[in-house]
Design a protein around this motif. Structure first.
Motif, PDB file in Angstrom:
ATOM      1  N   GLY A  66      43.231  33.683 -39.480  1.00 18.84           N
ATOM      2  CA  GLY A  66      41.987  34.370 -39.831  1.00 18.84           C
ATOM      3  C   GLY A  66      40.835  33.403 -39.985  1.00 18.84           C
ATOM      4  N   THR A  67      41.103  32.269 -40.621  1.00 14.56           N
ATOM      5  CA  THR A  67      40.062  31.253 -40.804  1.00 14.56           C
ATOM      6  C   THR A  67      39.633  30.658 -39.475  1.00 14.56           C
ATOM      7  OG1 THR A  67      40.970  30.726 -42.976  1.00 14.56           O
ATOM      8  CG2 THR A  67      39.497  29.112 -41.998  1.00 14.56           C
ATOM      9  N   SER A  68      40.591  30.327 -38.639  1.00 17.25           N
ATOM     10  CA  SER A  68      40.230  29.720 -37.353  1.00 17.25           C
ATOM     11  C   SER A  68      39.541  30.717 -36.425  1.00 17.25           C
ATOM     12  CB  SER A  68      41.464  29.121 -36.670  1.00 17.25           C
ATOM     13  OG  SER A  68      42.385  30.135 -36.357  1.00 17.25           O
ATOM     14  N   ARG A  75      47.940  37.987 -38.841  1.00 18.96           N
ATOM     15  CA  ARG A  75      47.674  38.173 -40.268  1.00 18.96           C
ATOM     16  C   ARG A  75      48.112  36.972 -41.114  1.00 18.96           C
ATOM     17  NH1 ARG A  75      44.134  41.397 -39.154  1.00 18.96           N
ATOM     18  NH2 ARG A  75      44.710  43.473 -38.476  1.00 18.96           N
ATOM     19  N   THR A  76      47.599  35.801 -40.790  1.00 22.20           N
ATOM     20  CA  THR A  76      47.815  34.618 -41.618  1.00 22.20           C
ATOM     21  C   THR A  76      46.454  34.051 -41.998  1.00 22.20           C
ATOM     22  OG1 THR A  76      47.855  33.051 -39.778  1.00 22.20           O
ATOM     23  CG2 THR A  76      49.968  34.076 -40.391  1.00 22.20           C
ATOM     24  N   ILE A  77      46.446  33.301 -43.078  1.00 23.68           N
ATOM     25  CA  ILE A  77      45.177  32.711 -43.546  1.00 23.68           C
ATOM     26  C   ILE A  77      44.633  31.725 -42.521  1.00 23.68           C
ATOM     27  CG2 ILE A  77      44.140  31.237 -45.314  1.00 23.68           C
ATOM     28  CD1 ILE A  77      46.007  32.553 -47.332  1.00 23.68           C
ATOM     29  N   ALA A  78      45.510  30.913 -41.955  1.00 20.41           N
ATOM     30  CA  ALA A  78      45.061  29.918 -40.975  1.00 20.41           C
ATOM     31  C   ALA A  78      44.495  30.589 -39.729  1.00 20.41           C
ATOM     32  CB  ALA A  78      46.223  29.001 -40.599  1.00 20.41           C
ATOM     33  N   VAL A  99      38.398  38.282 -36.513  1.00 23.33           N
ATOM     34  CA  VAL A  99      39.424  38.261 -37.562  1.00 23.33           C
ATOM     35  C   VAL A  99      40.376  39.445 -37.395  1.00 23.33           C
ATOM     36  CG1 VAL A  99      39.776  38.481 -40.065  1.00 23.33           C
ATOM     37  CG2 VAL A  99      38.040  36.923 -39.186  1.00 23.33           C
TER      38      VAL A  99
END
Length: 184
Positions: A104-106, A99-102, A94
């Motif tokens: 970080g999640t992936s 620095r995006t949600i997608a 991470v």
């Protein structure tokens, strides 16, 4: 073997194969990210081995958990190692992601997926092996071994019947269990 038992074993084997595939694919997916996270502060010869420093302890602890599951034992220490190194792998991935949600999640998904599949594999192993009928850990000695002929029932103070007065005065163990000190 019954159809139910055969289906259960087939499902457990299928879970094992899928869990192994997910673990290998997640290791391959984050291998370069782990190398990159070590590349800034580590010697070039060590960078290639960096993923092994994360997934090596994870794999050893996983094998310990599988062995414990086969022997129907708990593996709390090994589970803590698996969780620690899964968390480290997730955090390192991470940290390297945009620095995006997608992103970080992936980047967290491979390590979390491997952990989830492994946990389900352990559950399958514990479900396919029925629990042993283990003897209780603590047994009261038979009355004949204590020189008593009657050891049935208990007196109002909770001491088994048939014991002498000094033995009845003997205190219970500090844990409050049903073990008594004899001949106190």
């Amino acid at each position: 073997m019954t159809l139910l038992r055969t289906g259960s074993m087939f499902t457990a084997v299928l879970v094992a194969v899928i869990a192994a595939m997910v673990s290998i694919l997640s290791g391959l997916a984050i291998c370069e990210t782990l190398r990159h996270s070590a590349g800034l502060h580590t010697a070039r010869e060590v960078v290639g081995w960096w993923p092994l420093l994360i997934y090596g302890p994870w794999m050893v602890a996983s094998l310990s958990i599988l062995r414990s599951a086969l022997h129907q034992r708990r593996a709390l220490h090994s589970w803590s190692i698996v969780l620690l190194f899964s968390t480290l792998a997730t955090l390192l991935c991470v940290a390297q992601a945009p620095r995006t949600i997608a992103a970080g999640t992936s980047s967290a998904l491979p390590a979390v997926a491997a952990l989830a599949c492994f946990q389900q594999l352990v559950r399958q192993i514990t479900l396919t092996r029925p629990p042993r009928n283990a003897a209780p850990r603590h047994r009261n000695p038979p009355a004949s071994a204590l020189g008593r002929t009657t050891a049935v029932g208990r007196s109002p103070d909770g001491v088994p019947a048939g014991y002498s007065m000094p033995e009845k005065r003997a205190a219970r163990s500090p844990s409050g269990s049903h073990r008594y000190r004899y001949g106190a």
